[in-house]
Design a protein around this motif. Structure first.
Motif, PDB file in Angstrom:
ATOM      1  N   ILE A 183       0.853  -1.182   0.000  1.00 24.80           N
ATOM      2  CA  ILE A 183       0.000   0.000   0.000  1.00 24.80           C
ATOM      3  C   ILE A 183       0.891   1.234   0.000  1.00 24.80           C
ATOM      4  O   ILE A 183       1.779   1.374   0.843  1.00 24.80           O
ATOM      5  CB  ILE A 183      -0.942   0.028   1.214  1.00 24.80           C
ATOM      6  CG1 ILE A 183      -1.842  -1.218   1.229  1.00 24.80           C
ATOM      7  CG2 ILE A 183      -1.794   1.304   1.193  1.00 24.80           C
ATOM      8  CD1 ILE A 183      -2.792  -1.286   2.404  1.00 24.80           C
ATOM      9  N   VAL A 206       0.572   5.170   0.431  1.00 26.34           N
ATOM     10  CA  VAL A 206      -0.328   6.218   0.920  1.00 26.34           C
ATOM     11  C   VAL A 206       0.267   7.563   0.519  1.00 26.34           C
ATOM     12  O   VAL A 206       1.282   7.994   1.065  1.00 26.34           O
ATOM     13  CB  VAL A 206      -0.510   6.133   2.451  1.00 26.34           C
ATOM     14  CG1 VAL A 206      -1.510   7.188   2.916  1.00 26.34           C
ATOM     15  CG2 VAL A 206      -0.955   4.737   2.861  1.00 26.34           C
ATOM     16  N   THR A 208      -8.494   4.344   4.547  1.00 26.78           N
ATOM     17  CA  THR A 208      -7.127   3.905   4.257  1.00 26.78           C
ATOM     18  C   THR A 208      -6.522   3.189   5.452  1.00 26.78           C
ATOM     19  O   THR A 208      -5.868   2.149   5.311  1.00 26.78           O
ATOM     20  CB  THR A 208      -6.252   5.105   3.858  1.00 26.78           C
ATOM     21  OG1 THR A 208      -6.765   5.684   2.652  1.00 26.78           O
ATOM     22  CG2 THR A 208      -4.811   4.681   3.633  1.00 26.78           C
ATOM     23  N   ARG A 209      -6.748   3.732   6.645  1.00 23.50           N
ATOM     24  CA  ARG A 209      -6.172   3.114   7.834  1.00 23.50           C
ATOM     25  C   ARG A 209      -6.700   1.697   8.050  1.00 23.50           C
ATOM     26  O   ARG A 209      -5.971   0.815   8.534  1.00 23.50           O
ATOM     27  CB  ARG A 209      -6.446   3.974   9.066  1.00 23.50           C
ATOM     28  CG  ARG A 209      -5.797   3.405  10.320  1.00 23.50           C
ATOM     29  CD  ARG A 209      -5.822   4.377  11.463  1.00 23.50           C
ATOM     30  NE  ARG A 209      -5.129   3.809  12.626  1.00 23.50           N
ATOM     31  CZ  ARG A 209      -4.829   4.485  13.721  1.00 23.50           C
ATOM     32  NH1 ARG A 209      -5.160   5.779  13.813  1.00 23.50           N
ATOM     33  NH2 ARG A 209      -4.208   3.900  14.718  1.00 23.50           N
ATOM     34  N   THR A 237      -4.314  -0.240   5.854  1.00 24.58           N
ATOM     35  CA  THR A 237      -2.909  -0.270   6.267  1.00 24.58           C
ATOM     36  C   THR A 237      -2.725  -1.082   7.548  1.00 24.58           C
ATOM     37  O   THR A 237      -1.730  -1.803   7.690  1.00 24.58           O
ATOM     38  CB  THR A 237      -2.350   1.150   6.449  1.00 24.58           C
ATOM     39  OG1 THR A 237      -3.167   1.881   7.373  1.00 24.58           O
ATOM     40  CG2 THR A 237      -2.312   1.887   5.114  1.00 24.58           C
ATOM     41  N   ASP A 238      -3.675  -0.994   8.467  1.00 22.13           N
ATOM     42  CA  ASP A 238      -3.590  -1.807   9.684  1.00 22.13           C
ATOM     43  C   ASP A 238      -3.621  -3.291   9.336  1.00 22.13           C
ATOM     44  O   ASP A 238      -2.873  -4.097   9.891  1.00 22.13           O
ATOM     45  CB  ASP A 238      -4.737  -1.464  10.643  1.00 22.13           C
ATOM     46  CG  ASP A 238      -4.577  -0.110  11.321  1.00 22.13           C
ATOM     47  OD1 ASP A 238      -3.488   0.489  11.214  1.00 22.13           O
ATOM     48  OD2 ASP A 238      -5.546   0.350  11.960  1.00 22.13           O
ATOM     49  N   ARG A 281      -0.238  -4.388   7.536  1.00 22.59           N
ATOM     50  CA  ARG A 281       0.866  -4.591   8.478  1.00 22.59           C
ATOM     51  C   ARG A 281       0.733  -5.918   9.212  1.00 22.59           C
ATOM     52  O   ARG A 281       1.710  -6.637   9.409  1.00 22.59           O
ATOM     53  CB  ARG A 281       0.916  -3.445   9.486  1.00 22.59           C
ATOM     54  CG  ARG A 281       1.630  -2.229   8.996  1.00 22.59           C
ATOM     55  CD  ARG A 281       1.899  -1.245  10.122  1.00 22.59           C
ATOM     56  NE  ARG A 281       1.792   0.105   9.603  1.00 22.59           N
ATOM     57  CZ  ARG A 281       0.688   0.813   9.606  1.00 22.59           C
ATOM     58  NH1 ARG A 281      -0.422   0.336  10.138  1.00 22.59           N
ATOM     59  NH2 ARG A 281       0.688   2.018   9.073  1.00 22.59           N
ATOM     60  N   VAL A 318       3.780  -1.103   3.858  1.00 25.54           N
ATOM     61  CA  VAL A 318       2.971   0.115   3.870  1.00 25.54           C
ATOM     62  C   VAL A 318       3.943   1.276   3.770  1.00 25.54           C
ATOM     63  O   VAL A 318       4.825   1.439   4.624  1.00 25.54           O
ATOM     64  CB  VAL A 318       2.121   0.237   5.143  1.00 25.54           C
ATOM     65  CG1 VAL A 318       1.352   1.552   5.139  1.00 25.54           C
ATOM     66  CG2 VAL A 318       1.167  -0.947   5.273  1.00 25.54           C
ATOM     67  N   TYR A 345       4.492   5.494   2.958  1.00 28.69           N
ATOM     68  CA  TYR A 345       3.867   6.818   2.909  1.00 28.69           C
ATOM     69  C   TYR A 345       4.720   7.760   2.066  1.00 28.69           C
ATOM     70  O   TYR A 345       5.932   7.573   1.941  1.00 28.69           O
ATOM     71  CB  TYR A 345       3.720   7.386   4.323  1.00 28.69           C
ATOM     72  CG  TYR A 345       2.729   6.621   5.170  1.00 28.69           C
ATOM     73  CD1 TYR A 345       1.420   7.063   5.323  1.00 28.69           C
ATOM     74  CD2 TYR A 345       3.106   5.437   5.801  1.00 28.69           C
ATOM     75  CE1 TYR A 345       0.504   6.356   6.087  1.00 28.69           C
ATOM     76  CE2 TYR A 345       2.198   4.718   6.564  1.00 28.69           C
ATOM     77  CZ  TYR A 345       0.904   5.174   6.694  1.00 28.69           C
ATOM     78  OH  TYR A 345      -0.004   4.456   7.451  1.00 28.69           O
ATOM     79  N   THR A 358      -3.539   8.696  10.286  1.00 26.75           N
ATOM     80  CA  THR A 358      -3.328   7.593   9.349  1.00 26.75           C
ATOM     81  C   THR A 358      -2.878   6.322  10.052  1.00 26.75           C
ATOM     82  O   THR A 358      -2.925   5.245   9.460  1.00 26.75           O
ATOM     83  CB  THR A 358      -2.263   7.956   8.299  1.00 26.75           C
ATOM     84  OG1 THR A 358      -1.003   8.193   8.967  1.00 26.75           O
ATOM     85  CG2 THR A 358      -2.669   9.186   7.502  1.00 26.75           C
ATOM     86  N   ASP A 406       7.397   2.314   9.211  1.00 28.99           N
ATOM     87  CA  ASP A 406       6.884   2.557   7.865  1.00 28.99           C
ATOM     88  C   ASP A 406       7.781   3.534   7.115  1.00 28.99           C
ATOM     89  O   ASP A 406       8.055   4.632   7.616  1.00 28.99           O
ATOM     90  CB  ASP A 406       5.469   3.136   7.923  1.00 28.99           C
ATOM     91  CG  ASP A 406       4.454   2.173   8.503  1.00 28.99           C
ATOM     92  OD1 ASP A 406       4.669   0.951   8.409  1.00 28.99           O
ATOM     93  OD2 ASP A 406       3.439   2.656   9.055  1.00 28.99           O
TER      94      ASP A 406
END
Length: 207
Positions: A24, A26, A51-52, A55-56, A59, A65, A67, A105, A111
Motif C-alpha cells: 500500500i 499512501v 485507508t487506515r 494499512t492496519d 501490516r 505500507v 507513505y 493515518t 513505515d
C-alpha cells in the motif's frame, strides 16, 4: 455511441491482474493536505479512516505500507517550475508541520516515508527499488489528491511494471469533479478502481 462503448471499442477498461505480494502506497496524507487550517488542505478524514483500515490489515499480514510527503528546501521555491504553476505547494517546507504525515493515518515508526518534490511518488525517488526489493507485484494506491499526486503515482506505477489498484473511498481531492473524472480515467487506462471493502477481502484471502 455512449462514452462507455467508445472506451470499450478502443480496448480500454480491462481488469488488472492481482498478484500475491501487494503493498500500500499512501500518497501525501500530510497535514498540509489534511488539516484545514492550511489553505492547501481539505477535509479528508473519511478517506484517511478508510485507508487506515487497509494499512492496519496490511501490516498485520506482513505487507509493506509506504507513505509519501512533499517537502521542499527554501532554495527550491524559486527554482522549480511546478511551484510557479501551483504556488500554494511552496508552503510545504521541509521541517514544517505541513509535511508531517497525519497521525490519524496510523503511521508506524517502521513505515518508510518517501520524500518527493513533484506529483509522482516514483519520480526522483527510490520507491520503485523499494517495492521491487520487497518482491511487490501489485500496488494499492491511496491518498491525495486524486487528480494530482495519486494519478501521477498510478501512471508511474504502471510504467514501472506494477499492477495497480485504487480504492476510491481511500482517495481524496479538493473538488468532486476532478476526483470523479480522474477515477474514471484511471479505471479505463491504468488501474482497477475499486473500494476498501473489496481490497480488504482480497488481502484476507492472501493470509
Amino acid at each position: 455511441m455512449s462514452q462507455e462503448q467508445v472506451y470499450s471499442d478502443a480496448g480500454f477498461g480491462q481488469s488488472v491482474p492481482r498478484g500475491t505480494r501487494p503493498a500500500i502506497v499512501v500518497v501525501d496524507f500530510s497535514y498540509g493536505f489534511t488539516d484545514t487550517q492550511y489553505p492547501t488542505a481539505a477535509d479528508m478524514s473519511a478517506q484517511i479512516a478508510a485507508t487506515r483500515s487497509l494499512t492496519d490489515k496490511a501490516r498485520a499480514l506482513g505487507l509493506p505500507v509506504i507513505y509519501t510527503t512533499i517537502a521542499y528546501q527554501p532554495w527550491e521555491r524559486d527554482s522549480l517550475p511546478w511551484l510557479k504553476k501551483a504556488s500554494g505547494m511552496a508552503a510545504l517546507l521541509a521541517g514544517s508541520r505541513l509535511v508531517e504525515i497525519d497521525a490519524a493515518t496510523g503511521i508506524q515508526p517502521a513505515d518508510p516515508v518517501i520524500v518527493k518534490h513533484g506529483a509522482s511518488a516514483f519520480h526522483g525517488t527510490n520507491l520503485a527499488g523499494l517495492l521491487t526489493g520487497a518482491s511487490v507485484d501489485t500496488v494499492i494506491v491511496t491518498g491525495a489528491t486524486t487528480s494530482g499526486c495519486v494519478r501521477a503515482t498510478v501512471v508511474d506505477a504502471v510504467q514501472s511494471g506494477f499492477n495497480v489498484l485504487v480504492p476510491r473511498d481511500c482517495c481524496a481531492d479538493r473538488a468532486e469533479a476532478p476526483h470523479e473524472a480522474n477515477l474514471y480515467d484511471m479505471n479505463q487506462k491504468y488501474a482497477d478502481v475499486t473500494d476498501a471493502a473489496d481490497i480488504a477481502v482480497w488481502l484476507d484471502s492472501l493470509a
